[in-house]
Design an enzyme around this catalytic site. Structure first.
Site, PDB file in Angstrom:
ATOM      1  N   ARG A  47      38.850  29.272  47.566  1.00 25.59           N
ATOM      2  CA  ARG A  47      37.399  29.086  47.510  1.00 25.59           C
ATOM      3  C   ARG A  47      37.067  27.625  47.197  1.00 25.59           C
ATOM      4  O   ARG A  47      36.142  27.064  47.727  1.00 25.59           O
ATOM      5  CB  ARG A  47      36.862  29.981  46.393  1.00 25.59           C
ATOM      6  CG  ARG A  47      35.451  30.399  46.485  1.00 25.59           C
ATOM      7  CD  ARG A  47      35.157  31.450  45.429  1.00 25.59           C
ATOM      8  NE  ARG A  47      36.110  31.369  44.312  1.00 25.59           N
ATOM      9  CZ  ARG A  47      36.188  32.237  43.328  1.00 25.59           C
ATOM     10  NH1 ARG A  47      35.396  33.273  43.296  1.00 25.59           N
ATOM     11  NH2 ARG A  47      37.075  32.085  42.349  1.00 25.59           N
ATOM     12  N   GLU A 130      53.191  46.856  46.853  1.00 22.98           N
ATOM     13  CA  GLU A 130      53.941  47.157  45.622  1.00 22.98           C
ATOM     14  C   GLU A 130      53.254  46.584  44.376  1.00 22.98           C
ATOM     15  O   GLU A 130      53.249  47.209  43.307  1.00 22.98           O
ATOM     16  CB  GLU A 130      55.358  46.578  45.740  1.00 22.98           C
ATOM     17  CG  GLU A 130      56.261  46.863  44.572  1.00 22.98           C
ATOM     18  CD  GLU A 130      56.542  48.348  44.399  1.00 22.98           C
ATOM     19  OE1 GLU A 130      57.214  48.922  45.260  1.00 22.98           O
ATOM     20  OE2 GLU A 130      56.090  48.926  43.402  1.00 22.98           O
ATOM     21  N   VAL A 133      50.109  48.278  41.829  1.00 20.12           N
ATOM     22  CA  VAL A 133      50.232  49.189  40.681  1.00 20.12           C
ATOM     23  C   VAL A 133      51.372  48.725  39.787  1.00 20.12           C
ATOM     24  O   VAL A 133      52.519  48.614  40.234  1.00 20.12           O
ATOM     25  CB  VAL A 133      50.500  50.643  41.129  1.00 20.12           C
ATOM     26  CG1 VAL A 133      50.582  51.571  39.924  1.00 20.12           C
ATOM     27  CG2 VAL A 133      49.425  51.117  42.092  1.00 20.12           C
ATOM     28  N   GLY A 135      52.169  45.840  38.381  1.00 16.39           N
ATOM     29  CA  GLY A 135      52.742  44.496  38.532  1.00 16.39           C
ATOM     30  C   GLY A 135      54.152  44.452  39.085  1.00 16.39           C
ATOM     31  O   GLY A 135      54.400  44.832  40.228  1.00 16.39           O
ATOM     32  N   ASP A 202      40.311  49.878  36.281  1.00 13.43           N
ATOM     33  CA  ASP A 202      41.565  49.337  36.825  1.00 13.43           C
ATOM     34  C   ASP A 202      42.644  50.427  36.836  1.00 13.43           C
ATOM     35  O   ASP A 202      43.320  50.631  37.851  1.00 13.43           O
ATOM     36  CB  ASP A 202      42.004  48.142  35.955  1.00 13.43           C
ATOM     37  CG  ASP A 202      43.345  47.573  36.373  1.00 13.43           C
ATOM     38  OD1 ASP A 202      43.378  46.801  37.345  1.00 13.43           O
ATOM     39  OD2 ASP A 202      44.354  47.916  35.735  1.00 13.43           O
ATOM     40  N   LYS A 206      44.578  52.513  40.060  1.00 13.15           N
ATOM     41  CA  LYS A 206      46.038  52.673  40.168  1.00 13.15           C
ATOM     42  C   LYS A 206      46.409  54.153  40.212  1.00 13.15           C
ATOM     43  O   LYS A 206      47.321  54.552  40.957  1.00 13.15           O
ATOM     44  CB  LYS A 206      46.721  51.968  38.991  1.00 13.15           C
ATOM     45  CG  LYS A 206      46.564  50.443  39.061  1.00 13.15           C
ATOM     46  CD  LYS A 206      46.899  49.770  37.739  1.00 13.15           C
ATOM     47  CE  LYS A 206      46.756  48.259  37.846  1.00 13.15           C
ATOM     48  NZ  LYS A 206      46.823  47.573  36.550  1.00 13.15           N
ATOM     49  N   GLY A 305      50.424  39.582  35.220  1.00 13.10           N
ATOM     50  CA  GLY A 305      50.888  38.190  35.072  1.00 13.10           C
ATOM     51  C   GLY A 305      51.290  37.632  36.427  1.00 13.10           C
ATOM     52  O   GLY A 305      51.733  38.368  37.317  1.00 13.10           O
TER      53      GLY A 305
HETATM   54  P1  NDP Z   1      42.515  35.011  40.662  1.00 18.64           P
HETATM   55  O1  NDP Z   1      41.065  35.154  40.384  1.00 18.64           O
HETATM   56  O2  NDP Z   1      43.352  34.251  39.712  1.00 18.64           O
HETATM   57  O3  NDP Z   1      42.693  34.338  42.099  1.00 18.64           O
HETATM   58  C1  NDP Z   1      41.895  34.650  43.201  1.00 18.64           C
HETATM   59  C2  NDP Z   1      42.131  33.628  44.281  1.00 18.64           C
HETATM   60  O4  NDP Z   1      41.364  33.993  45.424  1.00 18.64           O
HETATM   61  C3  NDP Z   1      41.724  32.216  43.899  1.00 18.64           C
HETATM   62  O5  NDP Z   1      42.670  31.309  44.368  1.00 18.64           O
HETATM   63  C4  NDP Z   1      40.404  32.007  44.642  1.00 18.64           C
HETATM   64  O6  NDP Z   1      40.188  30.674  45.045  1.00 18.64           O
HETATM   65  C5  NDP Z   1      40.649  32.853  45.866  1.00 18.64           C
HETATM   66  N1  NDP Z   1      39.420  33.300  46.511  1.00 18.64           N
HETATM   67  C6  NDP Z   1      38.376  33.953  45.951  1.00 18.64           C
HETATM   68  N2  NDP Z   1      37.447  34.215  46.880  1.00 18.64           N
HETATM   69  C7  NDP Z   1      37.921  33.718  48.025  1.00 18.64           C
HETATM   70  C8  NDP Z   1      37.414  33.664  49.357  1.00 18.64           C
HETATM   71  N3  NDP Z   1      36.233  34.191  49.662  1.00 18.64           N
HETATM   72  N4  NDP Z   1      38.169  33.086  50.316  1.00 18.64           N
HETATM   73  C9  NDP Z   1      39.362  32.549  50.005  1.00 18.64           C
HETATM   74  N5  NDP Z   1      39.905  32.570  48.761  1.00 18.64           N
HETATM   75  C10 NDP Z   1      39.171  33.150  47.808  1.00 18.64           C
HETATM   76  O7  NDP Z   1      43.070  36.495  40.882  1.00 18.64           O
HETATM   77  P2  NDP Z   1      44.545  37.032  40.583  1.00 18.64           P
HETATM   78  O8  NDP Z   1      45.545  36.137  41.189  1.00 18.64           O
HETATM   79  O9  NDP Z   1      44.652  37.377  39.144  1.00 18.64           O
HETATM   80  O10 NDP Z   1      44.526  38.439  41.349  1.00 18.64           O
HETATM   81  C11 NDP Z   1      44.670  38.514  42.740  1.00 18.64           C
HETATM   82  C12 NDP Z   1      44.887  39.955  43.145  1.00 18.64           C
HETATM   83  O11 NDP Z   1      46.078  40.434  42.524  1.00 18.64           O
HETATM   84  C13 NDP Z   1      43.794  40.931  42.717  1.00 18.64           C
HETATM   85  O12 NDP Z   1      43.637  41.924  43.706  1.00 18.64           O
HETATM   86  C14 NDP Z   1      44.331  41.534  41.448  1.00 18.64           C
HETATM   87  O13 NDP Z   1      43.802  42.820  41.187  1.00 18.64           O
HETATM   88  C15 NDP Z   1      45.796  41.621  41.806  1.00 18.64           C
HETATM   89  N6  NDP Z   1      46.677  41.678  40.652  1.00 18.64           N
HETATM   90  C16 NDP Z   1      46.594  40.741  39.678  1.00 18.64           C
HETATM   91  C17 NDP Z   1      47.437  40.775  38.589  1.00 18.64           C
HETATM   92  C18 NDP Z   1      47.381  39.753  37.517  1.00 18.64           C
HETATM   93  O14 NDP Z   1      48.120  39.888  36.531  1.00 18.64           O
HETATM   94  N7  NDP Z   1      46.562  38.729  37.643  1.00 18.64           N
HETATM   95  C19 NDP Z   1      48.419  41.861  38.456  1.00 18.64           C
HETATM   96  C20 NDP Z   1      48.459  42.779  39.560  1.00 18.64           C
HETATM   97  C21 NDP Z   1      47.602  42.686  40.607  1.00 18.64           C
HETATM   98  P3  NDP Z   1      40.026  29.475  43.979  1.00 18.64           P
HETATM   99  O15 NDP Z   1      41.405  29.245  43.424  1.00 18.64           O
HETATM  100  O16 NDP Z   1      39.556  28.348  44.797  1.00 18.64           O
HETATM  101  O17 NDP Z   1      39.054  29.962  42.965  1.00 18.64           O
HETATM  102  N1  HSE Z   2      44.064  43.676  34.294  1.00 18.07           N
HETATM  103  C1  HSE Z   2      45.271  44.336  34.665  1.00 18.07           C
HETATM  104  C2  HSE Z   2      46.025  44.746  33.398  1.00 18.07           C
HETATM  105  C3  HSE Z   2      46.101  43.405  35.527  1.00 18.07           C
HETATM  106  O1  HSE Z   2      45.646  44.375  32.295  1.00 18.07           O
HETATM  107  O2  HSE Z   2      46.999  45.479  33.516  1.00 18.07           O
HETATM  108  C4  HSE Z   2      47.173  44.116  36.284  1.00 18.07           C
HETATM  109  O3  HSE Z   2      46.689  44.956  37.265  1.00 18.07           O
END
Ligand code: NDP
Ligand code: HSE
Length: 429
Positions: A47, A130, A133, A135, A202, A206, A305
């Site tokens: 973004r 994978e 759900v 991590g 959340d 899952k 994470g």
């Molecule tokens: P973040 O918010 O850290 O990252 C989201 C990313 O998406 C950022 O890089 C952001 O850009 C980008 N983004 C947002 N909107 C757009 C758009 N319209 N077009 C292009 N890029 C976009 O999220 P996470 O990495 O934490 O999570 C990502 C996914 O992984 C989610 O579905 C989450 O549920 C899943 N997940 C996360 C876990 C975690 O521990 N964090 C664990 C398990 C699953 P910018 O960097 O420029 O803001």
């Molecule tokens: N917010 C979620 C958690 C991230 O605390 O488990 C992993 O899906």
């Protein structure tokens, strides 16, 4: 080994995406050897294009995710943006343009998994998730593949790290909910808006994904009964300890005893300290699977994470790349049983009910009569008097949730019942 690289488009480069990019770069040779062809990061959609992203060639960064997935030369799209849109549109467009998809997006899969699977199948592509759900914990592949020859009857787990951290702190330090949440926020576990975690959304997403896979049927987020953990108090933990239990936010997916339906639910519950899930501390996740032939299996590890989640994402990238080299696809949606999802009222479990009552003759009998009238059998009763009032803790035998709700409704109408301090299900016995 094939020399022409397989091209990966990364949608999102946040907590998870940045780690996917890092591991893809630092482990490029190992990944190539395991796949049988090099994998190349072909583009990274974000973004905020000006943000410094160490280790990523700035020429790969774009804000036009749609153009990236439409390029036509992309083999695998990794969607780690999160949320419903634009993730859903981007995934669908990726399939239409000949790419397979790896996603960590539980919210989207729980809401619209069937549509995405159908789109993948229509275009002969893979959909792997994978990381959606628990991590890093290998869970989707064991359920979809390793246990494909077995019959799964129950999946019960701690699938949200943030809430497990909060409950663990409350249990081990006596902290209240807000204090424990503040610590989770300070340590980076809880997000600025923790609603999705603490209100159970959340975990419910899952649970929907797990139930669908385990029972080969369609379960959507709306089918999952959900209670958050914001009402759990220090007094609940004290009560739990008196019973030799602790309190966890559990996701429970069950096949009904007659095999004709399934249930999926998320709520706080007391579990015995001797149960393996009771020893899951801090932000860890664990999932307990009960299968007919395999028996009881437990999957344990970091459920969130950047780096742990990227591990699961990259495992999927390797699998999808191997499939492409073999001109094959992996397993698609398996929903052939079409088992309906029963309402929460049909769930049968035990309950711990804490009542504030008047401390005078006949009250206990009155309360016991209400339980009996609703067909709920009492296992134990504990009473503690305090200034003309008493705290009454009733633990029931197994009963349908609807019967328990009826009991509580009737108890609230008794003049001698001053209040229902807490109702908690007891699981894992
Ligand atoms: P973040 O918010 O850290 O990252 C989201 C990313 O998406 C950022 O890089 C952001 O850009 C980008 N983004 C947002 N909107 C757009 C758009 N319209 N077009 C292009 N890029 C976009 O999220 P996470 O990495 O934490 O999570 C990502 C996914 O992984 C989610 O579905 C989450 O549920 C899943 N997940 C996360 C876990 C975690 O521990 N964090 C664990 C398990 C699953 P910018 O960097 O420029 O803001
Ligand atoms: N917010 C979620 C958690 C991230 O605390 O488990 C992993 O899906």
């Amino acid at each position: 080994m094939r020399t022409r690289p397989l091209k990966v488009a990364l949608l999102g480069c946040g907590v998870v995406g940045s780690e996917v990019a890092r591991i893809m770069t630092t482990h490029a040779d190992d990944l190539a050897a395991r796949i049988g062809a090099p994998v190349e990061l072909a583009g990274v959609a974000v973004r905020r294009p000006d943000k410094v992203r160490g280790g990523i060639d700035p020429a790969l960064i774009t804000t036009d995710a749609t153009a990236l997935v439409k390029r036509g030369d992309i083999d695998v799209v990794v969607e780690v943006i999160g949320g419903i849109e634009p993730a859903r549109a981007l995934i669908t467009t990726a399939f239409e343009h000949g790419a397979s998809v790896v996603s960590a997006n539980k919210a989207l899969l729980a809401q619209d998994g069937a549509t995405l699977y159908a789109a993948a199948e229509r275009h002969g592509q893979d959909l792997y998730y994978e990381a959606a759900v628990a991590g890093a914990i290998p869970l989707i592949r064991p359920l979809r593949e390793s246990l494909a020859g077995d019959k799964i009857n129950r999946v019960m787990g701690i699938v949200n790290g943030t809430t497990n951290f909060i409950l663990d702190k409350m249990d081990s330090t006596g902290a209240g909910y807000q204090e424990a949440l503040d610590e989770a926020t300070a340590l980076g576990y809880a997000e600025a808006d923790p609603t999705a975690d603490v209100e159970g959304f959340d975990a419910a997403a899952k649970a929907a994904i797990l139930a669908g896979i385990a029972f080969h049927t369609r379960v959507r987020l709306d089918d999952v009964y959900r209670e958050g953990m914001t009402e759990v108090t220090a007094a609940d933990f004290a009560s739990a300890r008196q019973m030799g239990c602790t309190i966890k936010l559990l996701a429970i997916c069950e096949r009904a005893a007659d095999g004709e339906s399934v249930t999926a639910r998320v709520h706080p519950a007391m579990i015995p300290l001797s149960h393996p899930l009771a020893s899951v501390r801090e932000a860890y996740n664990a999932v307990f699977v009960e299968a007919e032939a395999a028996g009881q299996l437990m999957f344990y590890g970091p459920g969130a994470g950047g780096s742990p989640t990227a591990s699961a994402v990259l495992g999927d990238v390797v699998a999808v790349c191997r499939n492409r080299l073999n001109e094959a696809t992996g397993p698609g949606e398996s929903a052939y049983t079409q088992l309906p999802v029963s309402p929460m009222g049909d769930v049968v479990t035990r309950y711990h009910i804490s009542l504030d009552v008047a401390d005078k003759p006949g009250v206990l009998a009155q309360v016991a009569t209400v339980f009996a009238e609703h067909g709920v059998s009492i296992d134990t009763v504990r009473q503690q008097g305090k200034d003309g009032e008493a705290s009454l803790v009733v633990v029931t035998h197994r009963a349908p949730d609807a019967a328990l709700s009826g009991t509580v409704e009737a108890l609230r109408k008794l003049d001698t019942v001053r209040g229902v301090a807490s109702i908690m299900r007891v699981e894992g016995e």
